[in-house]
Design an enzyme around this catalytic site. Structure first.
Site, mmCIF file in Angstrom:
data_model
loop_
_atom_site.group_PDB
_atom_site.id
_atom_site.type_symbol
_atom_site.label_atom_id
_atom_site.label_comp_id
_atom_site.label_asym_id
_atom_site.label_seq_id
_atom_site.Cartn_x
_atom_site.Cartn_y
_atom_site.Cartn_z
ATOM 1 N N GLY A 1 -10.133 9.862 -1.390
ATOM 2 C CA GLY A 1 -11.026 10.805 -2.057
ATOM 3 C C GLY A 1 -12.340 10.232 -2.536
ATOM 4 C CE LYS B 1 -3.700 2.166 2.738
ATOM 5 N NZ LYS B 1 -3.015 3.388 3.213
ATOM 6 C CG HIS C 1 -0.898 7.471 4.699
ATOM 7 N ND1 HIS C 1 -0.070 6.398 4.840
ATOM 8 C CD2 HIS C 1 -1.446 7.680 5.928
ATOM 9 C CE1 HIS C 1 -0.097 5.980 6.092
ATOM 10 N NE2 HIS C 1 -0.930 6.732 6.782
#
Length: 362
Positions: free
Chosen positions: A293, A236, A260
């Site tokens: 987002g 990630k 992040h």
């Protein structure tokens, strides 16, 4: 709450959540790094894309089911790893996984969870993965891996964009530290001590990362982790084709395109802008997930159209947790799934397999 005041969008939960926590906790959850340009850009980048609906397709039935590493999922919308859920609700991660289970969704549990891995697993009604930071103390990671496997966690997600904590100015101004009763209960208290030590003009979370996170980590170290577990390993924090390609070359099983949530490098590329190059770089050899987002069903659809295998939401489920515990988490996922189904109907795509690159205007 009454039907008249019931949330209709994910962002409605943001307004509800703000009144349930202290200002320092709200800033810790809501804030980003630096001038928060990446935080804003993550959501704005979705606004710059337009959908291309098709007509005269049979959309009488919409199917959002998918699978990751052989595990069936009712929805491609999962929960991203976030630390310390007890900051937002007394039941913490236990409430979170109950809400996710009600929606048939994946939960990625954070290494700094405020409930034990075993309690979380016992309460879960859906699949669990465990997120790891690469700590200097590898014995701690070994213990976590062994406990997670014994408790039924199905994969490991290694967050690699935080060799030091971003300049989270809100936390620095607040001198943020973990309140009494909230701790990373799965990690040796000696490792976590600095996270509880307040300092004016600084964040205790950042101070802890300075001493605990391994900055010398390189691609070669992944072999150690691969030798410790046979479970799928995802990386990630990937934002470039170069790193996506290296991930594939080093034998990992998946990647998460992530900055992040705008909390690390400010002015980094928005995740939806980075997605396509990462998808193309791995050329179908592994699942590519994305976070950052995502605030509506059309955002989920856009990410899937650009090649994501699934999406992970962060702040929205935390808003639900703060506002209404497990029921709030479940409702956030319900709203997101309903918006995705609505979008798929109007786009003429009855299954996730029908969603492709042509659905989004370049």
């Amino acid at each position: 709450m009454g039907t008249q005041n019931a949330p209709l969008r994910l962002t409605d939960y943001r307004d509800l959540a703000a009144g349930h926590v202290t200002r320092p906790v709200w800033d810790f959850v809501d804030g980003g790094s630096g001038d928060e340009r990446t935080l804003a850009a993550n959501t704005a980048a979705y606004d710059h894309r337009r959908l291309r609906p098709r007509i005269l397709t049979d959309v009488d039935k919409i199917d959002t089911r998918t699978a990751l590493f052989g595990t069936p999922l009712a929805t491609p919308i999962g929960l991203a790893p976030v630390a310390y859920h007890r900051l937002l609700h007394p039941e913490g991660e236990v409430a979170t996984v109950r809400g996710a289970g009600a929606a048939g969704a994946l939960t990625v549990v954070g290494i700094f969870a405020s409930r034990t891995l075993e309690d979380i697993a016992q309460a879960a009604g859906g699949p669990l993965w465990l997120q790891l930071y690469w700590l200097r103390q590898r014995a701690v990671l070994e213990q976590l891996i062994d406990r997670a496997e014994a408790a039924g966690y199905e994969a490991f997600v290694v967050t690699l964009d935080a060799k030091r904590i971003g300049q989270r100015l809100r936390d620095m101004r607040n001198g943020f530290t973990l309140p009494e009763g909230v701790a990373a209960v799965n990690v040796d208290p000696a490792v976590m001590a600095e996270a509880h030590q307040a300092a004016d003009g600084d964040s205790a979370i950042a101070a802890h990362a300075e001493t605990s996170f391994d900055r010398a980590l390189t691609w070669d170290d992944l072999a150690w982790l691969r030798g410790r577990t046979s479970k799928p390993i995802l990386l990630k924090g990937v934002l470039t084709a170069e790193d996506a390609r290296l991930a594939a070359e080093h034998g990992v099983d998946g990647i998460v395109v992530s900055n992040h949530g705008g909390r690390q490098l400010d002015n980094a590329v928005p995740t939806i802008d980075a997605l396509e190059e990462c998808v193309q770089a791995v050329a179908g050899t592994m699942p590519v997930l994305i976070d950052g987002g995502i605030r509506r069903g059309t955002d989920v659809f856009t990410a899937l159209a650009l090649g994501a295998s699934a999406v992970l939401i962060g702040r929205p489920f935390l808003w639900g947790l703060a506002a209404d515990g497990a029921d709030g988490v479940a409702d956030v996922l319900r709203l997101a799934a309903a918006e995705l189904e609505h979008t798929m109907t109007l786009m003429g795509t009855p299954t996730l397999a029908d969603i492709d690159r042509t659905a989004v205007r370049p």
